[in-house]
Design an enzyme around this catalytic site. Structure first.
Site, PDB file in Angstrom:
ATOM      1  N   HIS A 260      -8.402  57.127 -80.140  1.00  0.00           N
ATOM      2  CA  HIS A 260      -8.959  55.801 -79.855  1.00  0.00           C
ATOM      3  C   HIS A 260      -8.249  55.230 -78.636  1.00  0.00           C
ATOM      4  CE1 HIS A 260     -10.192  51.619 -80.385  1.00  0.00           C
ATOM      5  NE2 HIS A 260     -11.207  52.130 -81.070  1.00  0.00           N
ATOM      6  N   ASP A 313     -14.963  56.615 -87.461  1.00  0.00           N
ATOM      7  CA  ASP A 313     -16.109  57.531 -87.573  1.00  0.00           C
ATOM      8  C   ASP A 313     -15.807  58.755 -88.429  1.00  0.00           C
ATOM      9  OD1 ASP A 313     -17.916  56.033 -86.066  1.00  0.00           O
ATOM     10  OD2 ASP A 313     -16.974  56.693 -84.213  1.00  0.00           O
TER      11      ASP A 313
HETATM   12  N1  CMC Z   1      -9.589  65.525 -79.588  1.00  0.00           N
HETATM   13  C1  CMC Z   1      -8.762  66.221 -78.802  1.00  0.00           C
HETATM   14  N2  CMC Z   1      -8.087  65.659 -77.789  1.00  0.00           N
HETATM   15  C2  CMC Z   1      -8.244  64.346 -77.591  1.00  0.00           C
HETATM   16  C3  CMC Z   1      -9.080  63.562 -78.385  1.00  0.00           C
HETATM   17  C4  CMC Z   1      -9.766  64.205 -79.424  1.00  0.00           C
HETATM   18  N3  CMC Z   1     -10.599  63.518 -80.210  1.00  0.00           N
HETATM   19  N4  CMC Z   1      -9.039  62.283 -77.964  1.00  0.00           N
HETATM   20  C5  CMC Z   1      -8.200  62.254 -76.919  1.00  0.00           C
HETATM   21  N5  CMC Z   1      -7.727  63.510 -76.704  1.00  0.00           N
HETATM   22  C6  CMC Z   1      -6.801  63.909 -75.674  1.00  0.00           C
HETATM   23  C7  CMC Z   1      -7.523  64.149 -74.354  1.00  0.00           C
HETATM   24  O1  CMC Z   1      -7.985  65.466 -74.237  1.00  0.00           O
HETATM   25  C8  CMC Z   1      -6.451  63.820 -73.364  1.00  0.00           C
HETATM   26  O2  CMC Z   1      -5.553  64.905 -73.303  1.00  0.00           O
HETATM   27  P1  CMC Z   1      -4.891  65.341 -71.900  1.00  0.00           P
HETATM   28  O3  CMC Z   1      -4.099  64.137 -71.462  1.00  0.00           O
HETATM   29  O4  CMC Z   1      -4.082  66.542 -72.267  1.00  0.00           O
HETATM   30  O5  CMC Z   1      -6.040  65.620 -70.996  1.00  0.00           O
HETATM   31  C9  CMC Z   1      -5.709  62.662 -74.021  1.00  0.00           C
HETATM   32  O6  CMC Z   1      -5.908  62.822 -75.419  1.00  0.00           O
HETATM   33  C10 CMC Z   1      -6.221  61.307 -73.574  1.00  0.00           C
HETATM   34  O7  CMC Z   1      -7.656  61.307 -73.687  1.00  0.00           O
HETATM   35  P2  CMC Z   1      -8.565  60.172 -73.063  1.00  0.00           P
HETATM   36  O8  CMC Z   1      -9.994  60.575 -73.245  1.00  0.00           O
HETATM   37  O9  CMC Z   1      -8.125  59.820 -71.696  1.00  0.00           O
HETATM   38  O10 CMC Z   1      -8.142  58.961 -73.993  1.00  0.00           O
HETATM   39  P3  CMC Z   1      -8.947  57.653 -74.245  1.00  0.00           P
HETATM   40  O11 CMC Z   1      -8.004  56.631 -74.703  1.00  0.00           O
HETATM   41  O12 CMC Z   1      -9.805  57.318 -73.084  1.00  0.00           O
HETATM   42  O13 CMC Z   1      -9.878  58.203 -75.423  1.00  0.00           O
HETATM   43  C11 CMC Z   1     -11.626  58.382 -76.911  1.00  0.00           C
HETATM   44  C12 CMC Z   1     -10.485  57.508 -76.378  1.00  0.00           C
HETATM   45  C13 CMC Z   1     -12.174  57.701 -78.169  1.00  0.00           C
HETATM   46  C14 CMC Z   1     -12.726  58.498 -75.852  1.00  0.00           C
HETATM   47  C15 CMC Z   1     -11.092  59.792 -77.278  1.00  0.00           C
HETATM   48  O14 CMC Z   1     -10.014  59.714 -78.179  1.00  0.00           O
HETATM   49  C16 CMC Z   1     -12.187  60.702 -77.808  1.00  0.00           C
HETATM   50  O15 CMC Z   1     -12.936  61.288 -77.033  1.00  0.00           O
HETATM   51  N6  CMC Z   1     -12.317  60.832 -79.170  1.00  0.00           N
HETATM   52  C17 CMC Z   1     -13.392  61.600 -79.753  1.00  0.00           C
HETATM   53  C18 CMC Z   1     -14.656  60.760 -79.828  1.00  0.00           C
HETATM   54  C19 CMC Z   1     -14.579  59.717 -80.915  1.00  0.00           C
HETATM   55  O16 CMC Z   1     -14.152  59.994 -82.030  1.00  0.00           O
HETATM   56  N7  CMC Z   1     -15.025  58.498 -80.581  1.00  0.00           N
HETATM   57  C20 CMC Z   1     -15.048  57.379 -81.523  1.00  0.00           C
HETATM   58  C21 CMC Z   1     -14.146  56.276 -81.042  1.00  0.00           C
HETATM   59  S1  CMC Z   1     -13.774  55.010 -82.246  1.00  0.00           S
HETATM   60  C22 CMC Z   1     -15.162  54.347 -82.956  1.00  0.00           C
HETATM   61  C23 CMC Z   1     -16.389  54.239 -82.140  1.00  0.00           C
HETATM   62  O17 CMC Z   1     -16.402  53.772 -81.012  1.00  0.00           O
HETATM   63  O18 CMC Z   1     -17.398  54.668 -82.687  1.00  0.00           O
END
Ligand code: CMC
Length: 377
Positions: A260, A313
């Site tokens: 998140h 989720d």
């Molecule tokens: N699985 C594996 N690695 C992850 C994940 C994940 N779910 N989420 C973040 N990371 C890693 C990402 O690969 C990156 O690693 P590195 O620095 O080595 O490249 C690091 O963590 C930072 O990722 P980011 O995408 O820059 O982080 P963010 O704060 O922008 O991400 C997020 C937030 C929700 C987009 C992300 O955690 C994600 O894609 N999660 C999976 C999708 C998900 O479950 N979304 C629902 C969000 S909450 C409720 C809603 O909105 O519905």
């Protein structure tokens, strides 16, 4: 011309992009000052919807009036049902819902007004009608005729009834209701921000909500609840879980339902919903119980390896699956609840409007000489 300070935060991470009195995440998630833990365990979705849309907790008479207006407004125009009937069977449920909400605008007498009272009326109509759009589409897709909404059922029971044709058992309804409460509002998330940007141009409630639905569909946002179940489906049995998740992480897969932007240690919504999920799985047994074991292993390994907590989720997808709901309904169900938060934000934006128009740091070329088309190779 106003000049922007040269500060850039990719993805607007940590940027305060506006003010709101609707919810806060810092110091624990609260809707208009009420902690979500208490709302989830002691309140009900109708009351929370009223709180978000009207700004305070209802009296018994206000809640009764609100419920009456919702149940009276559940029917959607025949023209919209006919329109949905003609859409391709394989159109994604979220796209059909987005189109359906957009179509409802043409039948709303308040569609052109951004006045506070008109916005509240539109918000209540949308809240009442989104379950009907979901039910109509789901049944038509399965070759079944739509069933009319039931005025005697509360919001959550009516929504499930419109899809399944059955009144849910109390254990299902309660857990489902908690998921709706937890999904209702979440500050400046991507879809809410989309709604506010659209509202700030004075494009209107329906345009803002249509845009918000489009944003919620993405797998990094609301679409993750559907993908979370795909994770569990591909793992299968708990004996496969540890290897499956370690292999996925080694491949650098993004595991849906984890991580998140703001919650780095715990998403409180996930913790609360997990308890309800677990309780229901215990009653259902079989695959539902096994999936709880799978979920625990995946949570442990992702935390050990990546320090990522599950988000809301993750349990929501499991819960809807154990209730026997089709996967493509999970994000529309999220919409049926988040409409309350979105609409509250649209109303707040209209009440204190200023166009949202940030600036960009330019990274392209400059001062190129124009060459006529006949001289370009
Ligand atoms: N699985 C594996 N690695 C992850 C994940 C994940 N779910 N989420 C973040 N990371 C890693 C990402 O690969 C990156 O690693 P590195 O620095 O080595 O490249 C690091 O963590 C930072 O990722 P980011 O995408 O820059 O982080 P963010 O704060 O922008 O991400 C997020 C937030 C929700 C987009 C992300 O955690 C994600 O894609 N999660 C999976 C999708 C998900 O479950 N979304 C629902 C969000 S909450 C409720 C809603 O909105 O519905």
């Amino acid at each position: 011309m106003t000049t922007a300070k040269e500060q850039y935060f990719p993805g607007l991470e940590g940027v305060i992009a506006g003010e709101t009195a609707i919810s806060t995440i810092s110091g624990g998630l609260q809707y208009r000052g009420y902690g979500i833990e208490e709302l989830a365990t002691r309140s009900n979705f109708d009351e929370v919807a009223y709180l978000l849309l009207h700004g305070g907790m209802p009296t018994p008479a206000e809640l009764a009036g609100f419920r009456k207006r919702l149940s009276e407004n559940r029917v959607i125009p025949d023209a919209v049902v006919d329109f949905i009937r003609k859409l391709p069977r394989n159109a994604p449920a979220m796209d059909v819902l987005r189109t359906g909400v957009s179509a409802l605008a043409h039948f709303d007498p308040d569609t052109d007004s951004n006045e506070h009272a008109a916005d509240v009326r539109k918000a209540e109509r949308l809240l009442a009608r989104i379950p009907t759009l979901i039910g109509v589409r789901s049944r038509l897709k399965r070759g079944l005729e739509p069933i009319p909404p039931r005025a005697d059922l509360d919001f959550s029971a009516n929504l499930i009834h419109m899809v399944t044709g059955k009144v849910p058992p109390e254990s299902h309804r309660k857990a489902f209701e908690v998921s709706l409460i937890l999904y209702a509002e979440h500050e400046y998330n991507a879809s809410t921000f989309t709604a506010r940007v659209t509202a700030s141009t004075l494009a209107g409630m329906y345009g803002a909500i249509t845009a918000a639905i489009a944003a919620l569909k993405g797998p990094l946002h609301g679409g993750a609840n559907e993908r979370a179940v795909e994770v569990l489906q591909s793992v299968g049995k708990s004996s496969n879980a540890e290897k499956w998740i370690r292999d996925s992480l080694a491949r650098k897969d993004r595991i849906m339902g984890f991580g998140h932007r703001i919650y780095k240690v715990e998403d409180p919504r996930a913790r609360i919903l997990k308890n309800f999920c677990r309780e229901l799985a215990g009653k259902i047994g079989g695959q539902a119980s096994d999936w709880e074991g799978v979920a625990d292993i995946i949570e442990r390994v992702i935390w050990d390896e990546k320090k990522l907590p599950p988000n809301v989720d993750w349990p929501a997808g499991r819960l809807y699956h154990m209730m026997g709901l089709e996967v493509e309904l999970y994000t529309p169900i999220f919409v049926s609840s988040r409409i309350t938060g979105w609409a509250a934000h649209v109303i707040e934006q209209h009440d204190h409007n200023r166009l949202i128009r940030p600036v960009a740091r330019y990274t392209g070329p400059a001062d190129l000489k124009y060459v006529g088309i006949d001289q370009r190779q």
